[in-house]
Each structure stands twice: as structure tokens, then as C-alpha cells.
Design a protein around this motif. Structure first.
Motif, mmCIF file in Angstrom:
data_model
loop_
_atom_site.group_PDB
_atom_site.id
_atom_site.type_symbol
_atom_site.label_atom_id
_atom_site.label_comp_id
_atom_site.label_asym_id
_atom_site.label_seq_id
_atom_site.Cartn_x
_atom_site.Cartn_y
_atom_site.Cartn_z
ATOM 1 N N TYR A 1 7.437 -23.749 -28.616
ATOM 2 C CA TYR A 1 6.241 -25.201 -28.231
ATOM 3 C C TYR A 1 7.346 -25.850 -27.471
ATOM 4 O O TYR A 1 6.516 -26.035 -26.620
ATOM 5 N N ILE A 2 8.373 -25.957 -26.786
ATOM 6 C CA ILE A 2 8.991 -26.358 -25.570
ATOM 7 C C ILE A 2 8.401 -25.462 -24.607
ATOM 8 O O ILE A 2 8.975 -26.863 -23.477
ATOM 9 N N SER A 3 8.880 -24.228 -23.961
ATOM 10 C CA SER A 3 8.593 -23.818 -23.001
ATOM 11 C C SER A 3 7.692 -23.904 -22.666
ATOM 12 O O SER A 3 7.236 -23.762 -21.781
ATOM 13 N N HIS A 4 6.735 -23.317 -24.145
ATOM 14 C CA HIS A 4 5.436 -23.313 -23.364
ATOM 15 C C HIS A 4 4.560 -25.431 -22.429
ATOM 16 O O HIS A 4 4.025 -25.243 -21.290
ATOM 17 N N TRP A 5 5.122 -25.632 -23.329
ATOM 18 C CA TRP A 5 5.387 -27.484 -23.122
ATOM 19 C C TRP A 5 5.703 -27.286 -20.976
ATOM 20 O O TRP A 5 4.981 -28.154 -20.142
ATOM 21 N N LEU A 6 6.914 -26.978 -21.133
ATOM 22 C CA LEU A 6 7.756 -27.399 -20.198
ATOM 23 C C LEU A 6 6.937 -26.757 -18.497
ATOM 24 O O LEU A 6 6.915 -26.783 -17.619
ATOM 25 N N GLY A 7 6.384 -25.121 -19.009
ATOM 26 C CA GLY A 7 6.315 -24.193 -17.750
ATOM 27 C C GLY A 7 4.577 -25.174 -17.820
ATOM 28 O O GLY A 7 4.385 -25.105 -16.538
ATOM 29 N N ALA A 8 4.264 -25.541 -18.535
ATOM 30 C CA ALA A 8 2.794 -25.619 -18.122
ATOM 31 C C ALA A 8 2.983 -27.186 -17.473
ATOM 32 O O ALA A 8 2.339 -27.322 -16.344
ATOM 33 N N THR A 9 3.835 -27.832 -17.869
ATOM 34 C CA THR A 9 3.923 -29.484 -16.942
ATOM 35 C C THR A 9 4.693 -29.462 -15.626
ATOM 36 O O THR A 9 4.263 -29.701 -15.020
ATOM 37 N N GLU A 10 5.310 -27.909 -15.205
ATOM 38 C CA GLU A 10 6.071 -27.550 -13.375
ATOM 39 C C GLU A 10 4.660 -26.674 -13.042
ATOM 40 O O GLU A 10 4.240 -27.568 -11.825
ATOM 41 N N CYS A 11 3.770 -26.148 -13.798
ATOM 42 C CA CYS A 11 2.942 -26.295 -12.631
ATOM 43 C C CYS A 11 1.557 -27.520 -11.850
ATOM 44 O O CYS A 11 1.439 -26.838 -11.334
ATOM 45 N N VAL A 12 1.511 -28.018 -13.213
ATOM 46 C CA VAL A 12 1.060 -29.993 -12.902
ATOM 47 C C VAL A 12 1.840 -29.948 -12.197
ATOM 48 O O VAL A 12 1.349 -31.258 -10.784
ATOM 49 N N LEU A 13 3.142 -30.225 -12.449
ATOM 50 C CA LEU A 13 4.019 -31.383 -11.258
ATOM 51 C C LEU A 13 3.636 -30.592 -9.412
ATOM 52 O O LEU A 13 4.063 -31.690 -9.163
ATOM 53 N N LEU A 14 3.816 -29.435 -9.906
ATOM 54 C CA LEU A 14 3.835 -28.812 -8.842
ATOM 55 C C LEU A 14 2.814 -29.618 -8.381
ATOM 56 O O LEU A 14 2.966 -29.029 -6.638
ATOM 57 N N ALA A 15 1.477 -29.444 -8.480
ATOM 58 C CA ALA A 15 0.375 -29.919 -7.811
ATOM 59 C C ALA A 15 0.707 -31.551 -7.732
ATOM 60 O O ALA A 15 -0.218 -31.970 -6.688
ATOM 61 N N VAL A 16 0.962 -32.212 -8.213
ATOM 62 C CA VAL A 16 1.996 -33.588 -8.077
ATOM 63 C C VAL A 16 1.766 -33.557 -6.849
ATOM 64 O O VAL A 16 2.195 -34.549 -5.887
ATOM 65 N N MET A 17 3.350 -32.858 -6.205
ATOM 66 C CA MET A 17 3.837 -32.801 -5.820
ATOM 67 C C MET A 17 3.196 -33.128 -4.308
ATOM 68 O O MET A 17 3.228 -32.946 -3.070
ATOM 69 N N SER A 18 2.957 -31.206 -4.256
ATOM 70 C CA SER A 18 1.285 -31.019 -2.968
ATOM 71 C C SER A 18 0.555 -31.966 -2.585
ATOM 72 O O SER A 18 0.459 -32.390 -1.604
ATOM 73 N N TYR A 19 0.264 -32.800 -3.388
ATOM 74 C CA TYR A 19 -0.516 -33.924 -2.632
ATOM 75 C C TYR A 19 0.156 -35.299 -2.274
ATOM 76 O O TYR A 19 -0.482 -35.677 -1.815
#
Length: 321
Positions: A104-122
Motif C-alpha cells: 500500500y505504502i510503496s505503491h502510494w509513494l511511488g505514484a506520488t513521486e512521479c506526479v511530484l516530479l512532473a509538478v517540479m518540472s512545471y
């Protein structure tokens, strides 16, 4: 009814085979993983503290970087301690509840990191392509909202995908050929058709891996075009330095993911996959703070200021004794 079936057929423990095929390698791995884990927690912890303490770093870039550092600490902590226990002793098991919490946690954090990196690129796109409007575009409310959406989106996909996986009847199958509980490997243990789970997993992979990567590439396409239009070499260098750390972090994460999923389907590919997973779960979270500190004058200056201030304060108190 489905929950009842899952409970009856769920094993009390899972056996994480990990690197048990190479018993002589396990003591070396234990020391390496422990060292990287300590460095990861220290490095990312320093980034969080520095970003909060130094007022010069109260900017959108360092706000998102602090989020990334907290995410990296949480992600490695959800996997590494149990992995170290299994490397150290003869038992390679994890409780059913522990396994559920882990994926549950690794799936949550892995998906969050991908979105967060996209936000950081913006954020980097706004800084380079819209510098005069940057503070208006990346205002504090938007930054908080984007960070909240990143964490909530990751949690949502984890709740859906992990719950569907948890409901699968395993019929006593409890051997996982990996060093942590990963959702696709749990699905392979199921004794029923997993078509629905596979569709959900592919859809989630597109939304949380492919789509963010597309947004990152689009952002850096615009950034590259804007940098090429800068006439001075000094201006181009500054623009490049603004984005280079984030590009390096994105390359490490997506490079690992792409390399893992583009492997040929050979008998040894799964074993290679374990080492790649070891890289992105242990090594990458350690390298991220090093990348941001070694290539960033603001962070190095803030660290130097905090260290000197604390040392001078300690020396002053010592002199009064």
C-alpha cells in the motif's frame, strides 16, 4: 463474500526470497544497503531542515524539494528495514499484514513521486520561460495545492490498486520472488483470473508513469527552446543550472523504470530486475539529496551558514563556562 474468500485463503506470512539464491552476497548487501539507508535518511533529512530553517530557501522549488525528500525517506523506510532483517537472519518472512502495509505504502509513494516530479518540472518551466511572472504563477496557494494533489493522487491509485490486489484469493501461495512486497508479484500468486487487476494496473501505469513523463518532456522541450533563444552564454548557463538537478533526478528514476520494463523476457531477467529495483529503492533516494546539494549553490550556502552559526553559538556558550 469476496473479502471472506480472501481472508480464508490468505497466508499468515509471506516468504520473500530476495537474494537467497546468492547467500554469500547477502552479508555484503546488508552492509551496503544499511550504509545507503543511513545516508539517505541523513541527506534527505538535511534537505528538509535546511529548506525550513533558511528563509532564502522559502521558494516553490525548495518547497517541492522538501516534499521529495520526505517522500524518499518514507519510501525507503517502508522497504529497507524489513529487507535488512531478512538479509541478516535465516528467516525471509514478512507477516501478511506487514506485506499489505508495504505494498500500500510503496505503491502510494511511488505514484506520488512521479506526479511530484512532473509538478517540479512545471515549476522549472515557469522559472525559465516565464521569469517575470514566476512569483505570480507559483504563488504559495498553488504550490500547496499541487503538492496536495500529488500526495492525494498517489494515495487514491494505491487504495484502488492495492485493495483490488488484497482481495485476490491466493490459495495458500506465499512465496514472493523479490525482496519486498510488490503489487504485480502478489497478483502472480492469485489462483483466479486477474484480468481486472491487470487492466487497472496498466491504466494506473499510464496515468502515473507515462503521462507525468510526457508532461516533464513537454516542459523541458519548452525550456530548451527558451534557453536556445538566450543570446548570452552566461544566461544559458544559469538557465541550465536551474534545471540540471531536476533533470538528473528524473533521469535516475525513469531510467530505472524504462530499463526494467524493456528487458527481454529471459530466465535471468527477473534476477536483473531485483538489482534494478534495489537501485531505485535504495540508491536513488540517497543520490537525490547529493545531486541537489553538490550542484546547488543556494543549498551549500545555507548549509554553510547553519553550520557556522551553530558552531559559533556553541563556541560562545563554551567560552562563557
Amino acid at each position: 463474500m469476496m473479502m471472506g474468500i480472501a481472508n480464508v485463503s490468505s497466508p499468515e506470512v509471506f516468504v520473500l526470497l530476495g537474494f537467497s539464491a546468492w547467500p554469500s552476497l547477502e552479508p555484503i548487501l546488508f552492509l551496503l544497503v544499511l550504509g545507503f539507508y543511513v545516508l539517505s535518511v541523513l541527506g534527505n533529512g538535511i534537505i528538509i531542515v535546511v529548506s525550513r530553517v533558511d528563509v532564502h530557501l522559502h521558494t516553490p522549488m525548495y518547497f517541492f524539494l522538501a516534499n521529495l525528500s520526505f517522500l524518499d525517506i518514507s519510501f525507503t523506510t517502508s522497504i529497507v528495514p524489513q529487507f535488512l532483517v531478512n538479509l541478516w537472519g535465516p528467516q525471509k518472512t514478512i507477516s501478511y499484514g506487514g506485506c499489505v502495509v508495504q505494498f500500500y505504502i510503496s505503491h502510494w509513494l511511488g505514484a506520488t513521486e512521479c506526479v511530484l516530479l512532473a509538478v517540479m518540472s512545471y515549476d522549472r518551466y515557469a522559472a525559465v520561460c516565464r521569469p517575470l511572472h514566476y512569483t505570480v504563477i507559483m504563488h504559495p496557494q498553488l504550490c500547496l495545492g499541487l503538492a496536495f494533489v500529488s500526495w492525494l493522487a498517489g494515495l487514491t491509485t494505491s487504495m484502488v490498486g492495492s485493495t483490488l490486489t488484497m482481495l485476490l484469493p491466493l490459495c495458500g501461495n506465499n512465496h514472493i520472488d523479490h525482496f519486498f512486497c510488490e503489487m504485480p508479484l502478489i497478483m502472480q500468486l492469485a489462483c483466479v483470473d486477474t484480468s481486472l487487476n491487470e487492466v487497472e494496473m496498466y491504466l494506473a501505469s499510464f496515468i502515473f508513469v507515462v503521462l507525468p513523463l510526457g508532461l516533464i518532456l513537454a516542459s523541458y522541450g519548452h525550456i530548451a527552446w527558451a534557453v536556445l533563444k538566450i543570446k548570452s552564454a552566461e544566461g544559458q548557463r544559469k538557465a541550465f543550472n536551474t534545471c540540471s538537478s531536476h533533470v538528473a533526478v528524473v533521469s535516475l528514476l525513469y531510467g530505472s523504470i524504462i530499463f526494467m520494463y524493456l528487458q527481454p523476457t529471459k530466465s535471468n531477467s527477473h534476477e536483473q530486475g531485483k538489482f534494478i529495483a534495489l537501485f531505485y529503492t535504495v540508491v536513488t533516494p540517497t543520490l537525490n539529496p547529493l545531486i541537489y546539494t553538490l550542484r546547488n549553490k543556494d543549498v551549500k550556502s545555507a548549509l554553510r551558514h547553519i553550520v557556522l552559526e551553530n558552531c559559533c553559538g556553541f563556541a560562545g556558550k563554551w567560552g562563557q563556562i
